[in-house]
Design an enzyme around this catalytic site. Structure first.
Site, PDB file in Angstrom:
ATOM      1  CG  ASN A 214      -0.161  -0.104   2.506  1.00  0.00           C
ATOM      2  OD1 ASN A 214       0.531   0.837   2.874  1.00  0.00           O
ATOM      3  ND2 ASN A 214      -0.245  -1.242   3.185  1.00  0.00           N
ATOM      4  CG  ASP A 283      -7.085  -5.069   6.000  1.00  0.00           C
ATOM      5  OD1 ASP A 283      -6.486  -4.857   7.072  1.00  0.00           O
ATOM      6  OD2 ASP A 283      -7.846  -4.231   5.475  1.00  0.00           O
ATOM      7  CE  LYS A 293       9.202 -12.317 -13.372  1.00  0.00           C
ATOM      8  NZ  LYS A 293       9.753 -12.064 -14.668  1.00  0.00           N
ATOM      9  N   PRO A 310      -3.148 -11.499  10.439  1.00  0.00           N
ATOM     10  CG  PRO A 310      -1.146 -11.806  11.583  1.00  0.00           C
ATOM     11  CD  PRO A 310      -1.795 -11.995  10.240  1.00  0.00           C
ATOM     12  CG  ASP A 311      -6.312  -6.350  14.260  1.00  0.00           C
ATOM     13  OD1 ASP A 311      -5.369  -5.643  14.674  1.00  0.00           O
ATOM     14  OD2 ASP A 311      -7.448  -5.920  14.033  1.00  0.00           O
ATOM     15  CB  ILE A 312      -0.177  -6.328  14.452  1.00  0.00           C
ATOM     16  CG1 ILE A 312       0.267  -7.287  13.361  1.00  0.00           C
ATOM     17  CG2 ILE A 312       0.968  -6.031  15.421  1.00  0.00           C
ATOM     18  CD1 ILE A 312       1.156  -6.701  12.328  1.00  0.00           C
ATOM     19  CB  VAL A 313      -2.956  -2.688  16.956  1.00  0.00           C
ATOM     20  CG1 VAL A 313      -4.333  -2.590  16.373  1.00  0.00           C
ATOM     21  CG2 VAL A 313      -2.794  -1.711  18.105  1.00  0.00           C
ATOM     22  CE  LYS A 345     -10.285   0.282  11.805  1.00  0.00           C
ATOM     23  NZ  LYS A 345      -9.347   1.008  10.971  1.00  0.00           N
TER      24      LYS A 345
END
Ligand SMILES: Cc1cc2nc3c(=O)[nH]c(=O)nc-3n(C[C@H](O)[C@H](O)[C@H](O)COP(=O)(O)O)c2cc1C
Length: 403
Positions: A214, A283, A293, A310-313, A345
């Protein structure tokens, strides 16, 4: 143990409560402390508290016959090896600067003409920065007094700016220095707080040369790291891809993918006081990473199967209390419904704070940002400013919440 004697004058500021701790520090070193309160100071701290901590009578009035009979104000000034005024109000600074002696503290100030004077200002930043106050402190400094620079942070008036009184440990340190009290008596400096910041854009591999990522630049994370370093904090950076070079003096943990980032975060969460998640973590990631390749097939579409990262925070915020950092702070970059999504959140992930920013107005990679720091019971808005300015305010705000 020291046989020194300190006269501690306390002015009418909310910071007066910190003077109780200052008395405790001096008493621990065997230093005798006598406290003197202004009339306004009595609105903020009681003579009884100070008397109990210092073990000495506390003086309030110049015209107190009983107290004057026990030790006159002139004897009191002679008794002391050092005069400390903490907090020093704008009013006291003005009186000292012009030699007005219309109450006990200002009279003592004149009478204590031959001992060192330490002033710890505390006031609203506008009062502090007023030319009259600045001129008064300049005069007092020219007189050879020690003026302890006010710190930045959240003030009692709700502003986040300069004007906080220095912490009692710092004031005591200055007094030890001035009185020539040797190092072993100095209280051990507390371990610096550790801030861990995730930063940058994760790269989720498709094959050895391609990845999903991103546009996060890492600028906000680096600005927070610089602000924390400036305040003497230890900084860990869990770093994914960033365009820029990270600040010096951080401990860097290169972590390109979400999974690696989580691994690192869990390893160091226990040694972290404040965990700030600014990284833009993908995500999703490809379910299968090709070892060679990928070759383009003529006329064929490529189907990538993605699985959730995984949702780190959230994982860090949901650690058991003995492993969890004291504060866990998330960032919510949204393009619509900013505050509602941020509140959702905050609750869902068990965060202490969420810094919400509108990337439709302030896109990734830009120099400016506008942030609302939202907690369960509070919301603090930092209007559009450079990322450096916003970062300084966020770090000061978080520090004011950790103590
Ligand atoms: C809630 C409250 C907080 C205050 N905090 C401060 C302060 O931090 N610094 C300051 O210079 N004045 C502060 N003031 C104003 C002083 O109390 C006021 O100027 C007073 O006359 C100071 O008296 P003193 O210098 O004799 O203590 C505050 C007033 C109130 C009502």
């Amino acid at each position: 143990m020291s046989s020194k004697k300190i006269l501690l004058g306390i002015g009418g500021s909310i910071a007066a409560y910190k003077s109780a701790n200052l008395v405790r520090i001096f008493k621990k070193q065997g230093i005798s402390v006598r406290c003197v309160l202004t009339k306004s100071a009595e609105e903020f701290i009681t003579a009884q508290t100070l008397q109990a901590l210092s073990g000495e009578p506390v003086r309030r009035n110049l015209f107190d016959q009983q107290a004057e009979a026990a030790m006159s104000h002139i004897e009191l000034a002679r008794w002391a090896d050092c005069l400390i005024i903490a907090p020093t109000t704008a009013n006291l600074a003005a009186k000292f600067a012009s030699g007005i002696a219309d109450d006990l503290i200002s009279t003592l100030y004149l009478a204590a003409n031959d001992i060192p004077v330490i002033l710890a200002p505390a006031m609203n930043s506008k009062m502090l920065l007023h030319p009259a106050t600045q001129e008064n402190f300049r005069k007092l400094q020219q007189r050879g007094h020690y003026i302890l620079e006010s710190a930045s942070g959240e003030l009692a008036c709700g502003e986040n700016a300069i004007g906080r009184m220095q912490e009692p440990e710092k004031i005591a340190q200055k007094a030890f220095e001035v009185l020539g009290i040797s190092q072993p008596l100095t209280p051990p400096s507390p371990k610096p707080l550790t801030v861990t910041i995730t930063v940058g854009a994760t790269r989720e591999n498709i094959d050895p040369v391609r990845f999903i990522s991103n546009r996060s630049s890492g600028k906000m994370g680096f600005a927070l790291a610089r602000a924390a370093l400036k305040r003497g904090l230890k900084v860990n950076l869990i770093k994914a891809y960033c365009e820029q070079i990270p600040p010096e003096n951080c401990q860097i943990f290169p972590s390109e993918t979400a999974e690696k980032m989580l691994d690192t975060a869990l390893n160091i969460a226990n040694d972290t006081d404040i965990f700030i998640a600014t990284a833009a973590v993908a995500d999703y990631r490809p379910k299968k990473v090709l070892s060679q390749k990928h070759k383009k097939e003529r006329d064929g579409a490529l189907h990538l199967e993605l699985i959730e990262n995984p949702d780190i925070v959230a994982t860090v915020a949901q650690l058991p209390a003995d492993k969890r950092p004291k504060l866990v702070v998330g960032f919510a970059a949204e393009t619509e419904n900013l505050k509602n999504y941020a509140q959702e959140k905050l609750a869902k992930k068990n965060l202490d704070f969420i810094c919400a920013n509108d990337v439709s107005q302030f896109p990734f990679g830009g120099e400016l940002n506008e942030i609302s720091v939202i907690s369960k019971n509070d919301e603090k808005n930092f209007n559009a400013a450079t990322k450096t300015d916003i970062a300084e305010k966020i770090i000061d705000y978080l520090l004011s919440k950790i103590n």
